[in-house]
Design an enzyme around this catalytic site. Structure first.
Site, mmCIF file in Angstrom:
data_model
loop_
_atom_site.group_PDB
_atom_site.id
_atom_site.type_symbol
_atom_site.label_atom_id
_atom_site.label_comp_id
_atom_site.label_asym_id
_atom_site.label_seq_id
_atom_site.Cartn_x
_atom_site.Cartn_y
_atom_site.Cartn_z
ATOM 1 N N TRP A 165 -4.019 1.545 6.463
ATOM 2 C CA TRP A 165 -2.822 0.707 6.283
ATOM 3 C C TRP A 165 -3.028 -0.673 6.879
ATOM 4 O O TRP A 165 -2.592 -1.680 6.311
ATOM 5 C CB TRP A 165 -1.581 1.391 6.863
ATOM 6 C CG TRP A 165 -1.322 2.695 6.180
ATOM 7 C CD1 TRP A 165 -1.315 3.935 6.741
ATOM 8 C CD2 TRP A 165 -1.066 2.905 4.777
ATOM 9 N NE1 TRP A 165 -1.072 4.890 5.780
ATOM 10 C CE2 TRP A 165 -0.919 4.288 4.583
ATOM 11 C CE3 TRP A 165 -0.958 2.056 3.678
ATOM 12 C CZ2 TRP A 165 -0.660 4.841 3.321
ATOM 13 C CZ3 TRP A 165 -0.691 2.602 2.424
ATOM 14 C CH2 TRP A 165 -0.554 3.977 2.266
ATOM 15 N N ASP A 199 3.769 -2.886 11.758
ATOM 16 C CA ASP A 199 4.070 -1.870 10.742
ATOM 17 C C ASP A 199 4.301 -0.556 11.487
ATOM 18 O O ASP A 199 3.363 0.038 12.004
ATOM 19 C CB ASP A 199 2.889 -1.758 9.769
ATOM 20 C CG ASP A 199 3.032 -0.588 8.798
ATOM 21 O OD1 ASP A 199 4.086 0.083 8.805
ATOM 22 O OD2 ASP A 199 2.077 -0.345 8.032
ATOM 23 N N LYS A 237 8.709 8.308 6.085
ATOM 24 C CA LYS A 237 8.010 9.079 7.104
ATOM 25 C C LYS A 237 8.984 9.592 8.178
ATOM 26 O O LYS A 237 8.862 10.716 8.620
ATOM 27 C CB LYS A 237 6.904 8.253 7.761
ATOM 28 C CG LYS A 237 5.982 7.521 6.783
ATOM 29 C CD LYS A 237 4.850 8.372 6.271
ATOM 30 C CE LYS A 237 4.091 7.760 5.107
ATOM 31 N NZ LYS A 237 3.687 6.359 5.236
HETATM 32 C C1 LIG Z 1 2.833 5.345 4.404
HETATM 33 C C2 LIG Z 1 2.497 4.104 5.126
HETATM 34 C C3 LIG Z 1 2.477 2.847 4.470
HETATM 35 C C4 LIG Z 1 2.716 2.695 2.989
HETATM 36 O O1 LIG Z 1 4.033 2.779 2.692
HETATM 37 P P1 LIG Z 1 4.571 2.587 1.210
HETATM 38 O O2 LIG Z 1 6.042 2.624 1.412
HETATM 39 O O3 LIG Z 1 4.028 3.715 0.407
HETATM 40 O O4 LIG Z 1 4.102 1.269 0.709
HETATM 41 C C5 LIG Z 1 2.192 1.734 5.221
HETATM 42 N N1 LIG Z 1 1.931 1.825 6.540
HETATM 43 C C6 LIG Z 1 1.929 3.008 7.195
HETATM 44 C C7 LIG Z 1 1.639 3.039 8.646
HETATM 45 C C8 LIG Z 1 2.218 4.171 6.498
HETATM 46 O O5 LIG Z 1 2.209 5.354 7.149
#
Ligand SMILES: *Cc1c(COP(=O)(O)O)cnc(C)c1O
Length: 357
Positions: A102, A169, A193
């Site tokens: 990511w 993030d 998540k």
């Molecule tokens: C799942 C995830 C993403 C991607 O998220 P999307 O909503 O599918 O774009 C980005 N960063 C982290 C840390 C993730 O776990």
């Protein structure tokens, strides 16, 4: 009661009562004899949902004044670009810590706007640790990092400290533990998540930090567009926002982030104790960087894979197959996963050892 023990990495388990309430709102929302899905997003009933959801985020995370909470579309993957558009002047420079897939994706997007200085990386060991002791230059517009490395199973236990603006993030560990929002200029997280279903992304942004890049930002990617319209510039993803609101209500009712932090620690301790104790398994990541959300582990004897897979399947365990870039297993233990599910998995592991160890 959950029918299965759901360790899915994302989208993932949501509280059973939230799913029940969400399903009822799809049929008859707020006793309007209308579905949540067939009313205007500008109706009083939905505006209330949006306000509740934003206020719950503020309350649960202690968001200070001067920050705006937005629920937008595009996933965290569009957040990678939005972060750069709103904070990195064209041709400017940003520092990124690369701790996995990511982070790497975030770097790629930022490179479309400016220069990326990768100040630390754990790529040399397939991202199985969190880099430490690196310097952060002063001549960058911001530092970006990923708080929890969902795929490889590492997590920052101490956030990097710097006088430059920090962007994070937090897709896979937001609401899992206490954070100090004031340390960040921007926090973003895909809902699927720890907050709700896929389809909306949470942004917590320091308003005074915006508008300084001189970039001609496309309206939909400009946080100021959405702030001006209270997160209702265009039709918001009503269902994911509603279910996120329910999940945050569930969290608040049970004791909030402080409560879940303790529960999450207990789940992680239970899981890692078994991984370390049991001779048939070994952990993938550096011990001090182990994620409380995603535990990655492998068999010490790959020949026993079929036997182990059969046993956990029969025990009603779901979603522990590892990501293709790591292999082995990954047990994701997000907020809604009960301790009993972790115990069910560790019991299977112990029994497996008795049989084959
Ligand atoms: C799942 C995830 C993403 C991607 O998220 P999307 O909503 O599918 O774009 C980005 N960063 C982290 C840390 C993730 O776990």
């Amino acid at each position: 009661m959950n029918k299965v023990h759901n360790f899915s990495a994302g989208p993932c388990i949501l509280p059973q009562e939230v799913l029940q309430q969400a399903s009822e709102a799809v049929i008859n929302f707020n006793n309007l004899d209308l579905s949540l899905l067939e009313i205007s997003h500008r109706s009083k009933d939905f505006v209330e949902v949006m306000e509740n959801a934003r206020n719950l985020v503020k309350e649960l995370l202690g968001v200070p004044d001067g920050y705006q909470v937005l629920f937008l579309q595009g996933g965290a993957s569009l957040g990678f670009l939005k972060a750069a558009y709103n904070f990195l002047p064209n041709g400017g420079k940003a520092a990124y810590i690369n701790t996995g897939t990511w982070s790497s994706n975030a770097i790629k997007e930022a490179q479309k706007i400016g220069v990326v200085d990768v100040v630390a990386s754990s790529e040399d060991k397939n991202f199985n640790y969190i880099p430490k002791g690196f310097g952060i230059p002063n001549d960058v517009n911001y530092l970006h990092f990923t708080s929890n490395n969902t795929i490889f199973g590492t997590q920052f236990k101490n956030f990097p400290i710097s006088r430059i603006p920090i962007i994070c993030d937090m897709s896979s560990d937001i609401f899992s533990k206490k954070i100090n929002v004031a340390d960040f200029d921007l926090i973003y997280a895909g809902a699927q998540k720890n907050m709700g279903p896929a389809g909306t992304t949470l942004y917590i942004v320091k308003e005074s930090a915006l508008g300084k890049t001189g970039n001609d930002i496309p309206s939909m990617l400009d946080f100021r567009t959405h702030i001006k319209k209270d997160s209702m510039f265009n039709t918001p993803p009503v269902f994911p926002i509603y279910v996120s609101m329910l999940t945050l209500q569930w969290l608040k009712k049970n004791g909030g982030v402080k409560w879940i932090e303790g529960v999450n620690q207990e789940k992680a301790d239970t899981m890692y104790q078994e991984i370390d104790r049991n001779g048939l398994f070994k952990g993938v990541t550096a011990k001090e960087d182990r994620s409380t959300m995603n535990a990655t582990f492998v068999l010490t004897n790959e020949d026993l894979k079929e036997e182990f897979d059969k046993m956990w399947n029969e025990a009603g365990i779901s979603g522990i197959k590892g990501h293709r870039s790591v292999g082995g297993y990954r047990a994701s233990m997000y907020n809604a996963l009960p301790l009993e599910s972790v115990k069910a998995l560790t019991e299977v592991m112990a029994e497996f050892e008795k049989k084959f160890g």
